[in-house]
Structures are given as C-alpha cells and as structure tokens.
Scaffold this motif. Structure first.
Motif, PDB file in Angstrom:
ATOM      1  N   ASP A   1       4.459  -1.107 -11.457  1.00  0.00           N
ATOM      2  CA  ASP A   1       3.398  -1.925 -11.030  1.00  0.00           C
ATOM      3  C   ASP A   1       3.774  -3.417 -10.756  1.00  0.00           C
ATOM      4  N   GLY A   2       3.495  -4.235  -9.920  1.00  0.00           N
ATOM      5  CA  GLY A   2       3.802  -5.505  -9.552  1.00  0.00           C
ATOM      6  C   GLY A   2       5.266  -5.625  -9.432  1.00  0.00           C
ATOM      7  N   VAL A   3       5.913  -4.942  -8.569  1.00  0.00           N
ATOM      8  CA  VAL A   3       7.162  -4.889  -8.542  1.00  0.00           C
ATOM      9  C   VAL A   3       7.559  -5.921  -7.190  1.00  0.00           C
ATOM     10  N   TYR A   4       6.672  -6.012  -6.345  1.00  0.00           N
ATOM     11  CA  TYR A   4       7.171  -6.582  -5.047  1.00  0.00           C
ATOM     12  C   TYR A   4       6.348  -8.080  -4.998  1.00  0.00           C
ATOM     13  N   ALA A   5       7.401  -8.856  -4.436  1.00  0.00           N
ATOM     14  CA  ALA A   5       6.668 -10.242  -4.205  1.00  0.00           C
ATOM     15  C   ALA A   5       5.849 -10.424  -3.025  1.00  0.00           C
ATOM     16  N   GLY A   6       5.881  -9.545  -2.027  1.00  0.00           N
ATOM     17  CA  GLY A   6       5.344  -9.525  -0.762  1.00  0.00           C
ATOM     18  C   GLY A   6       5.264  -8.175  -0.047  1.00  0.00           C
ATOM     19  N   ILE A   7       4.460  -7.921   0.357  1.00  0.00           N
ATOM     20  CA  ILE A   7       4.521  -6.886   1.289  1.00  0.00           C
ATOM     21  C   ILE A   7       3.763  -6.797   2.691  1.00  0.00           C
ATOM     22  N   VAL A   8       4.471  -6.135   3.628  1.00  0.00           N
ATOM     23  CA  VAL A   8       3.957  -6.244   5.077  1.00  0.00           C
ATOM     24  C   VAL A   8       3.818  -4.881   5.511  1.00  0.00           C
TER      25      VAL A   8
ATOM     26  N   LEU B   1      -0.795  -0.417  -2.358  1.00  0.00           N
ATOM     27  CA  LEU B   1      -0.165  -1.594  -2.000  1.00  0.00           C
ATOM     28  C   LEU B   1      -0.593  -2.670  -3.076  1.00  0.00           C
ATOM     29  N   ILE B   2      -1.934  -2.840  -3.447  1.00  0.00           N
ATOM     30  CA  ILE B   2      -2.239  -3.820  -4.446  1.00  0.00           C
ATOM     31  C   ILE B   2      -1.663  -3.609  -5.720  1.00  0.00           C
ATOM     32  N   ARG B   3      -1.410  -2.493  -6.112  1.00  0.00           N
ATOM     33  CA  ARG B   3      -0.818  -2.076  -7.218  1.00  0.00           C
ATOM     34  C   ARG B   3       0.610  -2.648  -7.556  1.00  0.00           C
TER      35      ARG B   3
ATOM     36  N   ARG C   1      -9.688  -8.408  -7.558  1.00  0.00           N
ATOM     37  CA  ARG C   1      -8.484  -8.107  -7.477  1.00  0.00           C
ATOM     38  C   ARG C   1      -7.606  -8.652  -6.489  1.00  0.00           C
ATOM     39  N   LEU C   2      -8.334  -9.396  -5.580  1.00  0.00           N
ATOM     40  CA  LEU C   2      -7.555 -10.091  -4.607  1.00  0.00           C
ATOM     41  C   LEU C   2      -8.175 -11.256  -3.855  1.00  0.00           C
ATOM     42  N   LYS C   3      -7.709 -11.979  -3.022  1.00  0.00           N
ATOM     43  CA  LYS C   3      -8.338 -12.921  -2.208  1.00  0.00           C
ATOM     44  C   LYS C   3      -7.902 -13.035  -0.780  1.00  0.00           C
ATOM     45  N   ARG C   4      -8.816 -12.727   0.053  1.00  0.00           N
ATOM     46  CA  ARG C   4      -8.447 -12.914   1.470  1.00  0.00           C
ATOM     47  C   ARG C   4      -8.049 -14.423   1.754  1.00  0.00           C
TER      48      ARG C   4
END
Length: 210
Positions: A120-127, A145-147, A180-183
C-alpha cells in the motif's frame, strides 16, 4: 499501450477477450511499435508527461509507469527529473524494449485489473497512458492504482470516451464523494492519434490520492 485504430495489431488488441491474447499481440508488435506510434502522431505520452510535471514535484520517487509498453514515457521522465521509475506491462516483448532504454529501475510483467504485488502507498506517482481503453483495462484496474499510490500522491491516466461514458465518470465521482481522491485536473477530449481517422477521443485525468 496505445489508443486508436492505427494497425491490425491494435485492432486485434481491442478485440481480444483474454489478457494472454493482448500480451501475445503486443509481443509481436514490439519491434515496430515506436515507429508506428510516431507515424500516427501518438499524443498520450506527451499529454501525460505535461500533466504529471504540473502536479508532481521533480525528484519525487518512486514512480510507476503502468502500461509502459516500450517505455515512451520513461525516457522523458528521466530527462525531466524523475530519477526512479518502474515499468509495468502485460507484454514481455514490450518490457524487453523498455528495459533496453536503460531508464527504468525495475520491470514488472503483470496484468492490470488483477491484484498487484505491491505494498500500500509505495509509489509517489503513477502514470498510465493509453491503458484504460477498449480491449485493455476497464474500471476494474483503478482501485489497485489508488491503493499503491501514497496519500498525497498523483495518478495521471488517460480514459477513452467510450469507457468514460460507460461507468468510469461515475466511479471517479463516487471516489471523490468518499474522500478517497480528488480530481485536480481533467483535459478536454482529444484525439490520441490525429494521424488516424475514426479515432474515438480520450481525456487526461490527474487524481490526487487522499
């Protein structure tokens, strides 16, 4: 991965019913993929790069290129100041081409839409460019991807309009309502490959994970 109707390979990938079919098609396409996409004016990588650099500070790490293909974005991420990027793709042939470019810190042959073997939460960013589209990955690929994106991290993705209109938009709105997220940015629809006729438009999204 790509979006549009450039070649028989891509049409076949859109029509594939099983992940192993998609992988085999991209394996066989890997030798000419970069040249084919250049000829078609493929826009997803450029747009995703612009969105990422606007919302994720230089030097943030690690990043995941989810659906990396031959590594079109990975080359540019290295140049623009993201030093540690990992590649994920369903096709070993595409990953071999990506790995040969020498810009990825790790290569993962995995199918999006399944559970991913990351903390969980390992990446600072995903593309994820050109992946959420016909015959590839649907809304089922988003939750993982969110996880694996850390709180405050950024996910940049493109979504084909047919997918957007068949439940993706509602899912994004629901995740926002749940907190859970913000657009943080959404582009106008655009043609991913202007060199091809009858291309269904896509849009770019920037999501910040809470």
């Amino acid at each position: 991965m790509a979006d549009g109707k450039h070649s028989g390979s891509l049409s076949a990938a859109y029509a594939a019913k099983r992940p192993e079919e998609v992988a085999a098609i991209y394996d066989s396409w890997s030798e000419t993929y970069d040249a084919d996409m250049s000829a078609a004016g493929y826009r997803h990588p450029t747009i995703c790069l612009a969105l990422l650099t606007r919302h994720l500070p230089r030097g943030a790490e690690p990043l995941l290129d989810a659906g990396a293909g031959t590594g079109l974005i990975g080359e540019w991420l290295a140049i623009t100041g993201y030093p540690k990027v990992e590649a994920l793709d369903i096709s070993q042939g595409m990953l071999d081409k990506a790995g040969a470019k020498g810009v990825y810190s790790a290569l993962h042959r995995l199918a999006m839409g399944d559970a991913l073997p990351f903390a969980d939460g390992v990446y600072a960013g995903i593309v994820s460019a050109g992946v959420f589209t016909s015959g590839h990955v649907g809304i089922e690929g988003l939750d993982e991807l969110i996880r694996i994106c850390r709180p405050g991290g950024i996910i940049v993705l493109t979504v084909k309009n047919t997918l957007w209109q068949s439940g993706f938009a509602e899912r994004i709105a629901g995740l926002e309502a749940q907190g859970r997220l913000k657009r943080v940015e959404e582009t106008a629809p655009y043609a991913s490959m202007p060199g091809e006729s009858e291309t269904v438009p896509s849009r770019g999204l920037v999501l910040r994970v809470n």
